[in-house]
Motif scaffolding. Structure first.
Motif, PDB file in Angstrom:
ATOM      1  N   GLY A   9       0.934  -1.355  -0.017  1.00 60.31           N
ATOM      2  CA  GLY A   9      -0.093   0.048   0.149  1.00 60.31           C
ATOM      3  C   GLY A   9       0.772   1.128   0.150  1.00 60.31           C
ATOM      4  N   THR A  10       0.248   2.489   0.302  1.00 62.92           N
ATOM      5  CA  THR A  10       0.936   3.611   0.269  1.00 62.92           C
ATOM      6  C   THR A  10       0.953   4.147   1.736  1.00 62.92           C
ATOM      7  OG1 THR A  10       0.376   4.252  -1.796  1.00 62.92           O
ATOM      8  CG2 THR A  10       1.042   6.057  -0.559  1.00 62.92           C
ATOM      9  N   VAL A  11       2.254   4.253   2.121  1.00 61.94           N
ATOM     10  CA  VAL A  11       2.282   5.067   3.456  1.00 61.94           C
ATOM     11  C   VAL A  11       3.315   6.249   3.463  1.00 61.94           C
ATOM     12  CG1 VAL A  11       4.374   3.516   3.893  1.00 61.94           C
ATOM     13  CG2 VAL A  11       3.094   4.368   5.884  1.00 61.94           C
ATOM     14  N   GLN A  12       3.245   7.029   4.351  1.00 58.32           N
ATOM     15  CA  GLN A  12       4.007   8.317   4.378  1.00 58.32           C
ATOM     16  C   GLN A  12       5.317   7.855   4.989  1.00 58.32           C
ATOM     17  OE1 GLN A  12       2.003  11.331   6.526  1.00 58.32           O
ATOM     18  NE2 GLN A  12       1.027  12.129   4.535  1.00 58.32           N
ATOM     19  N   THR A  13       6.488   8.700   4.657  1.00 60.41           N
ATOM     20  CA  THR A  13       7.701   8.173   5.251  1.00 60.41           C
ATOM     21  C   THR A  13       7.528   8.387   6.694  1.00 60.41           C
ATOM     22  OG1 THR A  13       8.881   9.745   3.573  1.00 60.41           O
ATOM     23  CG2 THR A  13      10.109   9.437   5.687  1.00 60.41           C
ATOM     24  N   GLY A  14       8.270   7.461   7.318  1.00 61.84           N
ATOM     25  CA  GLY A  14       8.276   7.059   8.921  1.00 61.84           C
ATOM     26  C   GLY A  14       7.232   6.327   9.331  1.00 61.84           C
ATOM     27  N   GLY A  15       6.369   5.837   8.527  1.00 58.22           N
ATOM     28  CA  GLY A  15       5.377   5.049   8.683  1.00 58.22           C
ATOM     29  C   GLY A  15       5.590   3.560   8.651  1.00 58.22           C
ATOM     30  N   SER A  16       4.663   2.647   8.913  1.00 57.80           N
ATOM     31  CA  SER A  16       5.003   1.159   8.972  1.00 57.80           C
ATOM     32  C   SER A  16       3.986   0.534   8.265  1.00 57.80           C
ATOM     33  CB  SER A  16       4.534   0.908  10.499  1.00 57.80           C
ATOM     34  OG  SER A  16       5.701   1.176  11.454  1.00 57.80           O
ATOM     35  N   LEU A  17       4.262  -0.795   7.847  1.00 55.79           N
ATOM     36  CA  LEU A  17       3.539  -1.377   6.786  1.00 55.79           C
ATOM     37  C   LEU A  17       3.973  -2.958   7.058  1.00 55.79           C
ATOM     38  CD1 LEU A  17       1.265  -0.597   4.880  1.00 55.79           C
ATOM     39  CD2 LEU A  17       2.702  -1.015   2.980  1.00 55.79           C
ATOM     40  N   ARG A  18       2.942  -3.954   7.253  1.00 62.82           N
ATOM     41  CA  ARG A  18       3.252  -5.340   7.202  1.00 62.82           C
ATOM     42  C   ARG A  18       2.687  -6.029   6.005  1.00 62.82           C
ATOM     43  NH1 ARG A  18       1.318  -9.895  11.447  1.00 62.82           N
ATOM     44  NH2 ARG A  18      -0.378  -9.770  10.250  1.00 62.82           N
ATOM     45  N   VAL A  19       3.507  -6.767   5.329  1.00 64.85           N
ATOM     46  CA  VAL A  19       3.205  -7.576   4.188  1.00 64.85           C
ATOM     47  C   VAL A  19       3.206  -9.083   4.322  1.00 64.85           C
ATOM     48  CG1 VAL A  19       4.105  -5.762   2.244  1.00 64.85           C
ATOM     49  CG2 VAL A  19       5.768  -7.619   3.090  1.00 64.85           C
ATOM     50  N   SER A  20       2.666  -9.606   3.761  1.00 70.12           N
ATOM     51  CA  SER A  20       2.452 -11.238   4.147  1.00 70.12           C
ATOM     52  C   SER A  20       2.543 -11.929   2.948  1.00 70.12           C
ATOM     53  CB  SER A  20       0.953 -11.366   4.758  1.00 70.12           C
ATOM     54  OG  SER A  20       0.545 -10.431   5.773  1.00 70.12           O
ATOM     55  N   CYS A  21       3.010 -13.306   3.158  1.00 68.92           N
ATOM     56  CA  CYS A  21       3.097 -14.217   2.076  1.00 68.92           C
ATOM     57  C   CYS A  21       2.499 -15.471   2.834  1.00 68.92           C
ATOM     58  CB  CYS A  21       4.687 -14.300   1.841  1.00 68.92           C
ATOM     59  SG  CYS A  21       4.866 -15.607   0.518  1.00 68.92           S
ATOM     60  N   VAL A  22       1.416 -15.710   1.684  1.00 68.99           N
ATOM     61  CA  VAL A  22       0.905 -17.239   2.010  1.00 68.99           C
ATOM     62  C   VAL A  22       1.272 -18.109   1.211  1.00 68.99           C
ATOM     63  CG1 VAL A  22      -1.419 -18.457   2.546  1.00 68.99           C
ATOM     64  CG2 VAL A  22      -1.018 -15.932   3.352  1.00 68.99           C
ATOM     65  N   ALA A  23       1.545 -19.469   1.807  1.00 69.25           N
ATOM     66  CA  ALA A  23       1.854 -20.708   0.714  1.00 69.25           C
ATOM     67  C   ALA A  23       0.810 -21.416   0.696  1.00 69.25           C
ATOM     68  CB  ALA A  23       3.181 -21.307   1.266  1.00 69.25           C
ATOM     69  N   SER A  24       0.727 -22.011  -0.402  1.00 66.58           N
ATOM     70  CA  SER A  24      -0.517 -23.306  -0.730  1.00 66.58           C
ATOM     71  C   SER A  24      -0.176 -24.651   0.244  1.00 66.58           C
ATOM     72  CB  SER A  24      -0.599 -23.439  -2.147  1.00 66.58           C
ATOM     73  OG  SER A  24       0.516 -24.030  -2.733  1.00 66.58           O
ATOM     74  N   ALA A  25       1.010 -24.824   0.325  1.00 64.49           N
ATOM     75  CA  ALA A  25       1.485 -26.374   0.694  1.00 64.49           C
ATOM     76  C   ALA A  25       2.136 -26.135   2.130  1.00 64.49           C
ATOM     77  CB  ALA A  25       2.405 -26.852  -0.371  1.00 64.49           C
ATOM     78  N   ARG A  26       1.869 -27.162   2.737  1.00 60.06           N
ATOM     79  CA  ARG A  26       2.497 -27.418   4.201  1.00 60.06           C
ATOM     80  C   ARG A  26       3.972 -27.466   4.035  1.00 60.06           C
ATOM     81  NH1 ARG A  26      -0.453 -27.319   8.328  1.00 60.06           N
ATOM     82  NH2 ARG A  26       0.838 -28.161   9.676  1.00 60.06           N
ATOM     83  N   THR A  27       4.451 -28.145   3.060  1.00 57.27           N
ATOM     84  CA  THR A  27       5.743 -28.482   2.761  1.00 57.27           C
ATOM     85  C   THR A  27       6.619 -27.137   2.797  1.00 57.27           C
ATOM     86  OG1 THR A  27       5.412 -28.518   0.509  1.00 57.27           O
ATOM     87  CG2 THR A  27       5.749 -30.712   1.552  1.00 57.27           C
TER      88      THR A  27
END
Length: 117
Positions: A9-27
């Motif tokens: 997304g868009t955030v201002q300087t000094g801000g925070s963001l969390r990105v996620s990565c979901v996988a399809s397999a338990r391996t």
């Protein structure tokens, strides 16, 4: 293994963001997972990586102390918490997974992070 990145997304300087990565397999839970980014006109660069058991976290010098990689194996998800964001952090962020560091066989589609000044 299919990877799905989200949370950009868009955030201002000094801000925070969390990105996620979901996988399809338990391996996925046995793989090394890494975050990379690619800014406009630049090559893809390493951001952070960690082993499946949470050990050996590594970070690019440019993000040390500001970014944190973590994972929830029960949810097949890896996170990248980004604090104190700077305009130079603007990029498409990709997650990758593989058998070892530097050997990523699977990639997500990327999520755009924009840091405004």
């Amino acid at each position: 293994v299919q990877l799905q990145a989200s949370g950009g997304g868009t955030v201002q300087t000094g801000g925070s963001l969390r990105v996620s990565c979901v996988a399809s397999a338990r391996t996925f839970n046995t793989y090394v997972v890494g975050w990379f980014r690619q800014a406009p006109g630049k090559e893809r660069e390493f951001v952070a990586a960690m082993r499946w058991n949470g050990y050996r976290k590594s970070y690019a010098d440019s993000v040390k102390g500001r970014f944190t990689i973590s994972r929830d194996n029960a949810q097949n998800t890896v996170y990248l918490q980004m604090n104190s964001l700077k305009p130079e952090d603007t990029a498409v962020y990709y997650c990758g997974a593989g058998a070892d560091y530097g050997n990523y066989d699977f990639w997500g589609q990327g999520t755009l992070v924009t840091v405004s000044s």
